[in-house]
Every structure is written in structure tokens, then in C-alpha cells.
Design a protein around this motif. Structure first.
Motif, mmCIF file in Angstrom:
data_model
loop_
_atom_site.group_PDB
_atom_site.id
_atom_site.type_symbol
_atom_site.label_atom_id
_atom_site.label_comp_id
_atom_site.label_asym_id
_atom_site.label_seq_id
_atom_site.Cartn_x
_atom_site.Cartn_y
_atom_site.Cartn_z
ATOM 1 N N ILE A 265 -15.394 -9.234 -21.619
ATOM 2 C CA ILE A 265 -16.306 -9.384 -20.491
ATOM 3 C C ILE A 265 -15.646 -8.709 -19.289
ATOM 4 O O ILE A 265 -14.463 -8.960 -18.999
ATOM 5 C CB ILE A 265 -16.545 -10.888 -20.201
ATOM 6 N N VAL A 266 -16.402 -7.824 -18.650
ATOM 7 C CA VAL A 266 -15.890 -7.115 -17.477
ATOM 8 C C VAL A 266 -16.573 -7.726 -16.257
ATOM 9 O O VAL A 266 -17.799 -7.733 -16.174
ATOM 10 C CB VAL A 266 -16.239 -5.612 -17.570
ATOM 11 N N VAL A 267 -15.791 -8.246 -15.342
ATOM 12 C CA VAL A 267 -16.366 -8.906 -14.172
ATOM 13 C C VAL A 267 -16.239 -7.970 -12.970
ATOM 14 O O VAL A 267 -15.141 -7.506 -12.643
ATOM 15 C CB VAL A 267 -15.633 -10.239 -13.867
ATOM 16 N N ILE A 268 -17.382 -7.674 -12.351
ATOM 17 C CA ILE A 268 -17.386 -6.754 -11.205
ATOM 18 C C ILE A 268 -17.692 -7.534 -9.938
ATOM 19 O O ILE A 268 -18.560 -8.409 -9.935
ATOM 20 C CB ILE A 268 -18.459 -5.669 -11.379
ATOM 21 N N ASP A 269 -16.986 -7.189 -8.901
ATOM 22 C CA ASP A 269 -17.255 -7.810 -7.600
ATOM 23 C C ASP A 269 -17.127 -6.715 -6.544
ATOM 24 O O ASP A 269 -16.065 -6.089 -6.429
ATOM 25 C CB ASP A 269 -16.224 -8.931 -7.348
ATOM 26 N N GLY A 270 -18.201 -6.473 -5.816
ATOM 27 C CA GLY A 270 -18.178 -5.448 -4.771
ATOM 28 C C GLY A 270 -17.697 -4.100 -5.273
ATOM 29 O O GLY A 270 -16.933 -3.419 -4.595
ATOM 30 N N GLY A 271 -18.141 -3.709 -6.472
ATOM 31 C CA GLY A 271 -17.802 -2.381 -6.990
ATOM 32 C C GLY A 271 -16.405 -2.284 -7.594
ATOM 33 O O GLY A 271 -15.976 -1.213 -8.008
ATOM 34 N N GLN A 272 -15.695 -3.384 -7.645
ATOM 35 C CA GLN A 272 -14.353 -3.356 -8.239
ATOM 36 C C GLN A 272 -14.327 -4.232 -9.478
ATOM 37 O O GLN A 272 -14.947 -5.303 -9.492
ATOM 38 C CB GLN A 272 -13.339 -3.918 -7.253
ATOM 39 N N ILE A 273 -13.592 -3.780 -10.483
ATOM 40 C CA ILE A 273 -13.421 -4.618 -11.663
ATOM 41 C C ILE A 273 -12.338 -5.638 -11.333
ATOM 42 O O ILE A 273 -11.189 -5.269 -11.077
ATOM 43 C CB ILE A 273 -13.023 -3.771 -12.880
ATOM 44 N N VAL A 274 -12.725 -6.891 -11.295
ATOM 45 C CA VAL A 274 -11.747 -7.893 -10.861
ATOM 46 C C VAL A 274 -11.160 -8.687 -12.026
ATOM 47 O O VAL A 274 -10.079 -9.255 -11.900
ATOM 48 C CB VAL A 274 -12.349 -8.850 -9.802
ATOM 49 N N GLU A 275 -11.866 -8.735 -13.147
ATOM 50 C CA GLU A 275 -11.340 -9.464 -14.310
ATOM 51 C C GLU A 275 -11.849 -8.796 -15.578
ATOM 52 O O GLU A 275 -12.984 -8.332 -15.620
ATOM 53 C CB GLU A 275 -11.837 -10.927 -14.320
ATOM 54 N N ILE A 276 -11.003 -8.800 -16.610
ATOM 55 C CA ILE A 276 -11.448 -8.358 -17.938
ATOM 56 C C ILE A 276 -10.817 -9.290 -18.960
ATOM 57 O O ILE A 276 -9.621 -9.575 -18.885
ATOM 58 C CB ILE A 276 -11.000 -6.911 -18.274
ATOM 59 N N GLY A 277 -11.610 -9.759 -19.892
ATOM 60 C CA GLY A 277 -11.060 -10.614 -20.950
ATOM 61 C C GLY A 277 -12.189 -11.206 -21.750
ATOM 62 O O GLY A 277 -13.361 -10.935 -21.474
ATOM 63 N N ASN A 278 -11.844 -11.997 -22.753
ATOM 64 C CA ASN A 278 -12.932 -12.661 -23.472
ATOM 65 C C ASN A 278 -13.277 -13.976 -22.755
ATOM 66 O O ASN A 278 -12.621 -14.364 -21.784
ATOM 67 C CB ASN A 278 -12.601 -12.859 -24.962
ATOM 68 N N HIS A 279 -14.325 -14.619 -23.226
ATOM 69 C CA HIS A 279 -14.845 -15.798 -22.543
ATOM 70 C C HIS A 279 -13.749 -16.837 -22.293
ATOM 71 O O HIS A 279 -13.586 -17.345 -21.177
ATOM 72 C CB HIS A 279 -15.981 -16.369 -23.406
ATOM 73 N N ARG A 280 -12.985 -17.104 -23.359
ATOM 74 C CA ARG A 280 -11.971 -18.155 -23.224
ATOM 75 C C ARG A 280 -10.867 -17.776 -22.231
ATOM 76 O O ARG A 280 -10.449 -18.559 -21.389
ATOM 77 C CB ARG A 280 -11.363 -18.457 -24.596
ATOM 78 N N GLU A 281 -10.431 -16.518 -22.356
ATOM 79 C CA GLU A 281 -9.363 -16.049 -21.448
ATOM 80 C C GLU A 281 -9.816 -16.142 -19.989
ATOM 81 O O GLU A 281 -9.061 -16.572 -19.116
ATOM 82 C CB GLU A 281 -9.003 -14.592 -21.767
#
Ligand code: ATP
Length: 301
Positions: A265-281
Motif C-alpha cells: 500500500i502506497v500512502v500519499i500525502d500532499g504529493g509525497q509518498i509518506v508510507e509504503i508497506g502492507n496492511h499489517r506493517e
């Protein structure tokens, strides 16, 4: 051809790429070059790979929309998606999720940085060829005033058999509801026949039938109910577990419970990738993703 006529009509009214996305159609280069200076200009071909594996890489990609040069949308974004990986992109509204897809489809060019597909710079690839290999299912896909079967087969070779169409519909979790329609696959599609989620499933079946190396799904916000959760999870499950249909899948997810099982899962906030990992992580990390999940869970209670 219907699509060409439609393209010129939309061009004449200044339609944006969002319109094409909502129609599940991608405009030709020729059209884009006239409408937007920052888009692809050349029709002169480019590299066609023998086989597209579906490896995607964003390297330090920065971008703003031409009409809003002062508002950076992506800021030095780096992301690698492995071939056959299932990746979800999540974030608040306006965080830049669709922009990733717009750039991947080369509807726009990055201001700086590079996008590579199977290691080749995106801008060196034959864009028409590439778009044929990418299945894009937008939030509000366009269905034609034809029967369900013709809608699923739209853009595919004509010699497909009924069982091919049914196979794709089963993969897209559409077969059962199609059978429940008055004339099954022969039912004529009109405005009120299908829900947003059902339209999306028909469009997913259409995309699967074209056997794309990369499938991009923008989860319909109009169908954010248990129906949507059931079918999106089901589609992802069936596509992942069928070895013959392995492909890279990118899902822009609005309902987070649908993407619990994706690879990353790639989490984007304000055009920046802030987190990457699977659901549990990501839950364990207790950052933005965890907060988004918590907010959605509370709103369902
Ligand atoms: P949503 O979940 O609401 O679809 P998103 O995360 O997909 O949002 P984007 O559509 O990528 O976000 O938009 C990112 C930013 O770019 C937002 O500030 C948006 O207003 C802006 N934007 C999007 N499309 C355009 C456009 N065609 N022209 C100018 N600005 C745009």
C-alpha cells in the motif's frame, strides 16, 4: 468510428482528461497534442517491447498541472512497482493519487524526473502500443447503448466466444448479476439499468478480456458500500490467484477495507509518498494509513 467522432466532439468542447477517464477511453496523442502543450507531441512511434512485463518505476518525479504552475502536485516521488505486484494507492482527496495514473498513462509529462516501464523511459515507448497494454477502469466507466455482451467485448477481437466473455465476467465478479438481468448477456444497457459498481465490473471484465499487462482500477466512490467491498476484494483475489492472468495491478482505493490483502500500500500525502508497506506493517507503524483506517472504521460503526 464512434470513438473518433466522440473524440472530435469532446475536443470541440474542450474536454479534459478527467472526462476521458470517466468514459474509460484514452484520447489519442494527436488529440492531446492539440489540447495541451505539456503533453506528448509526437505520433512518430517509439519503442515497442516484445512483451510488457509490467515493471513500473517513478524516479524523483515532480509535477504540477499546466494550469496551476504554482501548485506542486508530486514532489520528487520515487516508487517501484514490481511486475505482477498488486499495489494500492491511498491518501486523502486531492493528495495526488490520480495524478500518478495520469503520468503513467502519459496524459501529462513530469516536470522533472523519469518514469520507466520495464526499464525503458516511458517517453521513448510507443504510446499507442503502451496504452493498448494498460487496462484502465475509471470510477464512472462509460457503457455503450448495446447489450452487456457487446459492452464487455468492446475493443476486443470479434471472434471471441461466449465462454471467453463469461470467463472475463466471472473474474470481474459480474457474471452472477448479469445472469439475473432480464435477458442475461443480451440485456440492452440503458441509463438506469446498472449501479455504479455494476458498471465498473462490466468495465473490469472488458479490461480483463483485453489481457493487459498492467491493470489500473480507480475504485468507484459512488459504490462505497458493502457491494463495492465484496466485488473489489473478489476481483483482486481472483486476479491474483489465477496464474494465467498474472499482471501488475494498481488500485486507487477509497475504501481501505478492500485493499487489506494487496502486496503493498502506497500512502500519499500532499504529493509525497509518506508510507509504503502492507496492511499489517502500516497499521503497526501507526502513521497516516493507520489514522485513515481508524477514521473509516469509526465512520462505519
Ligand atoms: P481524489 O481522491 O479526490 O480523486 P486524488 O488524490 O486522486 O484526489 P489528484 O486528482 O491527483 O488527487 O489531484 C491532486 C491535485 O492536483 C489536487 O490539488 C487537484 O486539485 C489538482 N488537479 C488534479 N487534476 C488537475 C487538473 N487537470 N488541472 C489542475 N489541477 C488538477
Amino acid at each position: 468510428r464512434v470513438v473518433d467522432n466522440l473524440s472530435s466532439l469532446l475536443r470541440s468542447i474542450g474536454a479534459s482528461e478527467k472526462v476521458f477517464q470517466s468514459m474509460d477511453l484514452l484520447p489519442s496523442n494527436q488529440f492531446l497534442s492539440k489540447g495541451k502543450q505539456c503533453l506528448v507531441i509526437s505520433w512518430t512511434g517509439g519503442v515497442k517491447l516484445q512483451r510488457l512485463m509490467g515493471h513500473i518505476q517513478f524516479v524523483n518525479v515532480s509535477f504540477h498541472y499546466p494550469s496551476r504552475a504554482t501548485v506542486p502536485v508530486l514532489d520528487h516521488a520515487c516508487l517501484t512497482v514490481e511486475a505482477n505486484e498488486v499495489v494500492a494507492i491511498v491518501g486523502l482527496s486531492g493528495s495526488g493519487k490520480s495524478t500518478f495514473v495520469n503520468l503513467l498513462l502519459r496524459l501529462y509529462e513530469p516536470i522533472s524526473g523519469q518514469i520507466l516501464i520495464d526499464g525503458f523511459p516511458l517517453k521513448e515507448l510507443d504510446i499507442r502500443w503502451l496504452r493498448e497494454k494498460i487496462g484502465f477502469v475509471g470510477q464512472e466507466p462509460h457503457l455503450f447503448h448495446m447489450d452487456i455482451k457487446s459492452n464487455v467485448m468492446y475493443g476486443c477481437p470479434r471472434d471471441l466466444k461466449q465462454e471467453d466473455v463469461e470467463w472475463a465476467a466471472k473474474q470481474a465478479y459480474a457474471h452472477e448479476f448479469i445472469l439475473s438481468l432480464p435477458h442475461g448477456y443480451e440485456t440492452l444497457v440503458d441509463d438506469d439499468l446498472l449501479s455504479g459498481g455494476q458498471k465498473q465490473r462490466i468495465a473490469i471484465a472488458r479490461a480483463i478480456l483485453r489481457d493487459p499487462a498492467i491493470l489500473i482500477l480507480d475504485e468507484a466512490t459512488s459504490a462505497l458500500d458493502s457491494e463495492s467491498e465484496h466485488y473489489v476484494r473478489g476481483v483482486l483475489h481472483s486476479l491474483r490467484n489465477d496464474n494465467e492472468t498474472k499482471r501488475t495491478i494498481i488500485i486507487i482505493a477509497h475504501r481501505l477495507s478492500t485493499i487489506k490483502d494487496v502486496d503493498r500500500i502506497v500512502v500519499i500525502d500532499g504529493g509525497q509518498i509518506v508510507e509504503i508497506g502492507n496492511h499489517r506493517e502500516l497499521l503497526h507503524k501507526n502513521g497516516l494509513y493507520a489514522r485513515l483506517v481508524k477514521a473509516q472504521t469509526e465512520s462505519w460503526d
